[in-house]
Design a protein around this motif. Structure first.
Motif, PDB file in Angstrom:
ATOM      1  N   HIS A   7      42.786  38.932  40.720  1.00 40.07           N
ATOM      2  CA  HIS A   7      42.805  37.597  41.324  1.00 40.07           C
ATOM      3  C   HIS A   7      41.899  37.501  42.543  1.00 40.07           C
ATOM      4  O   HIS A   7      41.102  36.578  42.672  1.00 40.07           O
ATOM      5  CB  HIS A   7      44.228  37.229  41.753  1.00 40.07           C
ATOM      6  CG  HIS A   7      45.160  36.934  40.616  1.00 40.07           C
ATOM      7  ND1 HIS A   7      44.806  36.142  39.552  1.00 40.07           N
ATOM      8  CD2 HIS A   7      46.458  37.324  40.402  1.00 40.07           C
ATOM      9  CE1 HIS A   7      45.845  36.051  38.720  1.00 40.07           C
ATOM     10  NE2 HIS A   7      46.849  36.769  39.198  1.00 40.07           N
ATOM     11  N   GLY A   8      42.035  38.457  43.476  1.00 44.46           N
ATOM     12  CA  GLY A   8      41.394  38.314  44.769  1.00 44.46           C
ATOM     13  C   GLY A   8      39.886  38.397  44.725  1.00 44.46           C
ATOM     14  O   GLY A   8      39.190  37.438  45.071  1.00 44.46           O
TER      15      GLY A   8
ATOM     16  N   TYR B  73      48.536  34.051  57.209  1.00 45.42           N
ATOM     17  CA  TYR B  73      47.145  34.203  56.815  1.00 45.42           C
ATOM     18  C   TYR B  73      46.207  34.222  58.017  1.00 45.42           C
ATOM     19  O   TYR B  73      45.266  35.019  58.071  1.00 45.42           O
ATOM     20  CB  TYR B  73      46.722  33.071  55.868  1.00 45.42           C
ATOM     21  CG  TYR B  73      47.503  32.980  54.587  1.00 45.42           C
ATOM     22  CD1 TYR B  73      47.825  34.116  53.867  1.00 45.42           C
ATOM     23  CD2 TYR B  73      47.893  31.750  54.068  1.00 45.42           C
ATOM     24  CE1 TYR B  73      48.526  34.033  52.666  1.00 45.42           C
ATOM     25  CE2 TYR B  73      48.591  31.651  52.883  1.00 45.42           C
ATOM     26  CZ  TYR B  73      48.914  32.790  52.183  1.00 45.42           C
ATOM     27  OH  TYR B  73      49.612  32.700  51.007  1.00 45.42           O
TER      28      TYR B  73
ATOM     29  N   CYS C 124      33.792  27.434  42.311  1.00 48.32           N
ATOM     30  CA  CYS C 124      34.310  28.598  43.025  1.00 48.32           C
ATOM     31  C   CYS C 124      34.232  29.881  42.208  1.00 48.32           C
ATOM     32  O   CYS C 124      34.847  30.886  42.584  1.00 48.32           O
ATOM     33  CB  CYS C 124      35.760  28.338  43.451  1.00 48.32           C
ATOM     34  SG  CYS C 124      35.973  26.781  44.346  1.00 48.32           S
TER      35      CYS C 124
ATOM     36  N   VAL D 122      37.470  41.957  50.986  1.00 51.18           N
ATOM     37  CA  VAL D 122      38.747  42.035  50.274  1.00 51.18           C
ATOM     38  C   VAL D 122      39.807  42.429  51.304  1.00 51.18           C
ATOM     39  O   VAL D 122      39.694  43.473  51.931  1.00 51.18           O
ATOM     40  CB  VAL D 122      38.703  43.086  49.153  1.00 51.18           C
ATOM     41  CG1 VAL D 122      40.056  43.190  48.465  1.00 51.18           C
ATOM     42  CG2 VAL D 122      37.613  42.744  48.142  1.00 51.18           C
TER      43      VAL D 122
ATOM     44  N   CYS E 224      39.987  36.128  50.335  1.00 52.91           N
ATOM     45  CA  CYS E 224      41.193  36.461  49.591  1.00 52.91           C
ATOM     46  C   CYS E 224      42.088  37.375  50.411  1.00 52.91           C
ATOM     47  O   CYS E 224      41.609  38.178  51.218  1.00 52.91           O
ATOM     48  CB  CYS E 224      40.866  37.116  48.249  1.00 52.91           C
ATOM     49  SG  CYS E 224      40.235  38.809  48.364  1.00 52.91           S
TER      50      CYS E 224
ATOM     51  N   CYS F  97      48.474  37.012  45.339  1.00 52.67           N
ATOM     52  CA  CYS F  97      47.165  36.926  45.975  1.00 52.67           C
ATOM     53  C   CYS F  97      46.854  35.473  46.276  1.00 52.67           C
ATOM     54  O   CYS F  97      47.027  34.602  45.426  1.00 52.67           O
ATOM     55  CB  CYS F  97      46.070  37.503  45.080  1.00 52.67           C
ATOM     56  SG  CYS F  97      44.454  37.532  45.892  1.00 52.67           S
ATOM     57  N   SER F  98      46.440  35.217  47.503  1.00 53.59           N
ATOM     58  CA  SER F  98      45.942  33.894  47.881  1.00 53.59           C
ATOM     59  C   SER F  98      44.430  33.987  47.985  1.00 53.59           C
ATOM     60  O   SER F  98      43.902  34.908  48.612  1.00 53.59           O
ATOM     61  CB  SER F  98      46.540  33.460  49.219  1.00 53.59           C
ATOM     62  OG  SER F  98      47.938  33.328  49.112  1.00 53.59           O
ATOM     63  N   PHE F  99      43.736  33.054  47.320  1.00 56.54           N
ATOM     64  CA  PHE F  99      42.293  33.040  47.519  1.00 56.54           C
ATOM     65  C   PHE F  99      41.811  31.616  47.747  1.00 56.54           C
ATOM     66  O   PHE F  99      42.403  30.647  47.298  1.00 56.54           O
ATOM     67  CB  PHE F  99      41.530  33.749  46.396  1.00 56.54           C
ATOM     68  CG  PHE F  99      41.637  33.171  45.021  1.00 56.54           C
ATOM     69  CD1 PHE F  99      40.862  32.093  44.635  1.00 56.54           C
ATOM     70  CD2 PHE F  99      42.471  33.756  44.073  1.00 56.54           C
ATOM     71  CE1 PHE F  99      40.920  31.593  43.343  1.00 56.54           C
ATOM     72  CE2 PHE F  99      42.542  33.257  42.780  1.00 56.54           C
ATOM     73  CZ  PHE F  99      41.767  32.173  42.411  1.00 56.54           C
ATOM     74  N   TRP F 100      40.740  31.544  48.522  1.00 56.61           N
ATOM     75  CA  TRP F 100      40.187  30.282  49.003  1.00 56.61           C
ATOM     76  C   TRP F 100      38.937  29.925  48.204  1.00 56.61           C
ATOM     77  O   TRP F 100      38.221  30.796  47.700  1.00 56.61           O
ATOM     78  CB  TRP F 100      39.842  30.409  50.480  1.00 56.61           C
ATOM     79  CG  TRP F 100      41.017  30.358  51.402  1.00 56.61           C
ATOM     80  CD1 TRP F 100      41.383  29.322  52.205  1.00 56.61           C
ATOM     81  CD2 TRP F 100      42.015  31.377  51.615  1.00 56.61           C
ATOM     82  NE1 TRP F 100      42.527  29.630  52.912  1.00 56.61           N
ATOM     83  CE2 TRP F 100      42.937  30.874  52.569  1.00 56.61           C
ATOM     84  CE3 TRP F 100      42.222  32.639  51.090  1.00 56.61           C
ATOM     85  CZ2 TRP F 100      44.038  31.617  53.005  1.00 56.61           C
ATOM     86  CZ3 TRP F 100      43.312  33.381  51.519  1.00 56.61           C
ATOM     87  CH2 TRP F 100      44.201  32.867  52.460  1.00 56.61           C
TER      88      TRP F 100
ATOM     89  N   LYS G  12      38.499  36.488  41.196  1.00 57.54           N
ATOM     90  CA  LYS G  12      39.006  35.123  40.965  1.00 57.54           C
ATOM     91  C   LYS G  12      39.409  34.899  39.503  1.00 57.54           C
ATOM     92  O   LYS G  12      39.218  33.832  38.931  1.00 57.54           O
ATOM     93  CB  LYS G  12      37.958  34.078  41.375  1.00 57.54           C
ATOM     94  CG  LYS G  12      37.390  34.285  42.773  1.00 57.54           C
ATOM     95  CD  LYS G  12      38.416  34.093  43.846  1.00 57.54           C
ATOM     96  CE  LYS G  12      37.863  34.272  45.245  1.00 57.54           C
ATOM     97  NZ  LYS G  12      37.618  35.655  45.649  1.00 57.54           N
TER      98      LYS G  12
ATOM     99  N   ASN H 184      34.475  35.612  53.949  1.00 51.25           N
ATOM    100  CA  ASN H 184      34.572  35.114  52.575  1.00 51.25           C
ATOM    101  C   ASN H 184      34.074  36.120  51.549  1.00 51.25           C
ATOM    102  O   ASN H 184      34.160  35.864  50.351  1.00 51.25           O
ATOM    103  CB  ASN H 184      33.778  33.814  52.428  1.00 51.25           C
ATOM    104  CG  ASN H 184      34.488  32.637  53.041  1.00 51.25           C
ATOM    105  OD1 ASN H 184      35.671  32.436  52.798  1.00 51.25           O
ATOM    106  ND2 ASN H 184      33.782  31.864  53.853  1.00 51.25           N
TER     107      ASN H 184
END
Length: 584
Positions: A419-420, A334, A451, A376, A398, A390-393, A423, A373
Motif C-alpha cells: 500500500h505505502g 500523522y 496518484c 517510506v 505514506c 497504511c495511510s497514503f497521500w 500505492k 513525499n
C-alpha cells in the motif's frame, strides 16, 4: 578701409553660419563622461553624460544598476544610474550601451565589493561541556554563526581524544549525526569551525565530554541502519517506534531489534530485495511513557481481555479500532510522525507539515518532489495485537503502522511495501461488499490517473485494453490474466493473478505489482520524483524482474476457525486510508 573691414567680417560670418549649418545636418551621439565608471561598494548613483542631435537610447541595465531618468532622447542629456550597494565581496560589472543610428558606444559600470568580515564563532550546545552520560553515537549540535556579509556558512566539526589529533566532519547544518561509534567510558573533546567561503572563519571553544558505559538512546536520535551504495537519489526508509519506553531504548535493545526486523522484512521480498542498494534506512528514536498502543493487546499480549480500556500514553498516539478484536484498523498522530521523519538528514526541506481544522494539509507535503513525499515511514508499534493500516497521500507520502504481533513481517510487507510505497490496492474480496457505485468508480479512476495508485487492479477484464496488457502480450507471464475480485468486491474489479501479498500477506507480489514497485523505485532513484510523465519501460522491467522462488512462502493463514476464508485471529488487513491532499 572701414568698408574693407565690414566686408571681411560679413564674409567670415557667412562662412561660420555655413559651417554650423553643415554640422547640424550630420547626426552625432557622444558620451562625454567616462566610459568606464568605477564606484565603491556603497555607491547609490552615477551619471552618463550624452551629447547628441539625433535619437539615442541606453540598454544593458540589470538588477543592481537601474535607470533613474529617461533612457532615450534626441538631444544632449544626462542619464541617471540608480545603484544598489554591493553587499558581496566580488566586483559587480554592468555593460551598458548607448545606441543610435551612428553606432553604439559601450559604457562599463563597476562596483567594488565589501571587505570580508569573518563569521561569529559557533557555540557548542550538545554534548554539553563536562557531560558524563553521552552515548556512543551522539548528535553534535551548536548555535549558528552569524555572518555580517550574509555569506553562506559551512561548518567543520572536530572530534579528538587527546586534542592533538582531530577527526573532521563537514556539514552545512548546525548539527551532525555521528554515525561512527565512540569508545565507551572514554573522554572526548570537540569544537566547531565556521567558514564563510571567502577566507573568514571562527572556531568555538573546545568542549569535553565522557561517553556513558551503558548507553540509552535519546529523544530524536537518528540511527543509521543502512546507507545507499548505488543511486545518487537514495530513497529513505524511516522507522519510528511507538510504545517503547526508556528501558527498551538501550543500544541493541528492544527498539533496535524491532527496527532491524522492520528493515529486513521490508527488503525480504522481490523486487525490494534486488533493489535494496537504492535505499537508505534510518530509525528515529522517541520515548513513550508506557508500552503498547491504545486499545491494543499490550507489548506482551496481557491486555487482550482488557483491550477496550487499555489506553497507554505513547509518543505517536497509535490507536487500534476499538469495536472488536478482529478489526485491523489503526491510526496515529500523522503530523508528529512527519515531524520526526524530517529529523533525518536531508529531509527537512520546505515548511513543516500541518493541517487546519477542516483537515486540509499544508507545508512540505503539498510538493510532490519534496523528500517527505518520496520516502517510506514505518511506525513500529510495541504491541501484540494483530492489525495493520497504511495511510497514503495523493502527493506520495505514506505512513504504515505495523504492530509487533506474530505476523509482524508479513503485515509490514503488505502495508508498507504494497500500500505505502507502491500505492497498490487490496486484492481480497467479501461477498457482502456491493459493486462500486458511479461515484466510487470516479474516485478509483482519480487515484489511478493522478496518484499512480491501483496498478494491480482494473475495472475492466478486457485483455486487449487492460492496464497490464504488456504482461499478457509478452507471453512470458502466463499467470497474469484477469481474475474477478479485488478492493473487497467480488464483482466489477479484477486482479492480475490468483494469489498475491495483497490478498493474504504472503511473500509474493504479482507481476503488475512488481512493475508498480520497480517503476516507483526507478522514478525516485533517477531524480524524477516531480515528473508526472515518467514511465519505466516494460522492456527494461522484464530485464530486471525477479520472482520469489516460492510464491507460497510467508502465507499468513493458520489452521482453525475461518473468518471469511481467513483465520479468526488473522482477518484481512483493513483497506488503506487514502488522503487526497491535492484537491481542496
Amino acid at each position: 578701409m572701414r568698408k574693407r573691414i565690414v566686408y571681411l567680417f560679413a564674409v567670415m560670418a557667412g562662412l561660420f553660419a555655413f559651417s554650423c549649418s553643415k554640422g547640424g545636418d550630420e547626426p552625432f551621439v557622444e558620451v562625454t563622461s567616462d566610459r568606464t565608471m568605477v564606484f565603491g561598494a556603497d555607491a547609490t548613483e552615477g551619471y552618463i553624460d550624452i551629447s547628441a542631435n539625433t535619437d539615442w537610447n541606453v540598454t544593458g541595465f540589470n538588477t543592481w544598476c537601474t535607470p533613474g531618468s529617461a533612457t532615450s532622447g534626441k538631444t544632449s542629456a544626462r542619464v541617471k544610474l540608480v545603484l544598489t550597494p554591493n553587499t558581496g565581496h566580488d566586483v559587480q560589472v554592468a555593460e551598458l550601451k548607448v545606441n543610435s543610428s551612428v553606432g553604439t558606444v559601450p559604457v562599463t559600470v563597476k562596483m567594488g565589493g565589501v571587505d570580508n568580515v569573518p563569521p561569529t564563532a559557533p557555540v557548542p550546545t550538545a554534548p554539553a561541556d563536562q557531560a558524563t552520560d553521552v552515548r556512543t553515537s551522539p548528535t553534535f549540535t551548536w548555535e549558528a554563526s552569524i555572518d555580517a556579509n550574509g555569506d553562506v556558512i559551512t561548518y567543520v566539526l572536530y572530534v579528538s581524544k587527546d586534542q592533538q589529533t582531530w577527526d573532521s566532519y563537514n556539514t552545512r547544518e548546525t548539527s551532525y549525526v555521528f554515525e561512527s561509534k565512540l569508545d565507551k567510558g572514554a573522554k572526548y573533546y570537540w569544537k566547531v569551525t565556521a567558514k564563510d567561503g571567502y577566507g573568514g572563519e571562527a572556531t568555538s571553544p573546545v568542549v569535553s565530554f565522557t561517553v556513558n558505559n551503558e548507553e540509552v538512546r535519546s529523544e530524536g536520535e537518528v540511527m543509521v541502519m543502512e546507507k545507499n551504495t548505488e543511486s545518487p537519489n537514495a530513497i529513505n526508509v524511516i522507522i519510528l517506534g511507538d510504545g517503547f519506553i526508556e528501558e527498551d531504548l538501550t543500544v541493541g535493545g528492544v527498539f533496535d531489534r524491532a527496527a532491524k526486523a522492520a528493515t529486513d522484512a521490508f527488503f525480504d521480498i522481490e523486487p525490494y530485495r534486488s533493489h535494496r542498494t537504492k535505499f537508505n534506512v534510518y530509525a528515529v528514536v522517541s520515548e513513550s511513557q508506557q508500552r503498547g498502543g491504545k486499545y491494543g493487546f499490550g507489548y506482551d499480549g496481557s491486555q487482550k481481555n482488557n483491550y477496550q480500556t487499555f489506553l497507554p500514553n505513547t509518543s505517536f498516539s497509535t490507536t487500534f479500532t476499538k469495536e472488536n478484536n478482529y478489526s485491523t484498523g489503526m491510526s496515529c498522530d500523522y503530523v508528529k510522525c512527519f515531524r520526526y521523519a524530517r529529523m533525518v538528514p536531508g529531509m527537512k526541506v520546505g515548511d513543516d507539515v500541518t493541517t487546519d481544522p477542516q483537515g486540509y494539509w499544508y507545508g512540505a507535503i503539498t510538493n510532490k518532489a519534496n523528500p517527505i513525499n518520496n520516502c517510506v515511514i514505518i511506525v513500529v508499534v510495541n504491541d501484540k495485537r494483530y492489525a495493520g493500516t497504511c495511510s497514503f497521500w495523493g502527493s506520495g507520502a505514506c505512513i504504515g503502522m505495523c504492530p509487533m504481533s506474530d505476523a509482524y513481517e508479513p503485515t509490514l510487507r503488505h502495508e508498507v511495501g504494497g500500500h505505502g510505497f507502491a500505492k497498490l490496492g487490496d486484492e481480497y474480496s467479501y461477498a457482502s461488499t456491493p459493486p462500486m457505485t458511479a461515484e466510487e468508480k470516479a474516485t478509483f479512476e482519480y487515484w489511478e490517473k493522478n496518484c499512480e495508485a491501483y496498478k494491480n487492479l482494473s475495472l475492466t477484464d478486457d485483455l486487449s485494453t487492460i492496464k497490464w496488457k504488456a504482461f499478457i502480450d509478452d507471453g512470458g507471464y502466463p499467470e497474469v490474466r484477469a481474475y474477478e475480485g479485488g478492493d473487497t468486491r467480488t464483482m466489477g474489479v479484477w486482479r492480475p493473478e490468483q494469489i498475491s501479498c495483497m490478498i493474504d500477506n504472503r511473500s509474493y507480489f504479482n507481476g503488475p505489482s512488481r512493475y508498480a514497485i520497480i517503476h516507483r523505485i526507478m522514478k525516485l532513484s533517477s531524480g524524477n520524483a516531480g515528473n508526472d510523465n515518467y514511465v519505466f519501460p516494460f522492456s527494461e522491467f522484464k530485464k530486471i524482474d525477479r520472482k520469489d522462488p516460492n510464491v507460497a512462502n510467508g502465507n499468513s493463514r493458520r489452521s482453525g476457525e475461518t473468518f471469511g476464508g481467513f483465520d479468526a485471529d488473522r482477518p484481512p488487513l483493513g483497506r488503506p486510508v487514502m488522503i487526497d491532499n491535492l484537491r481542496k
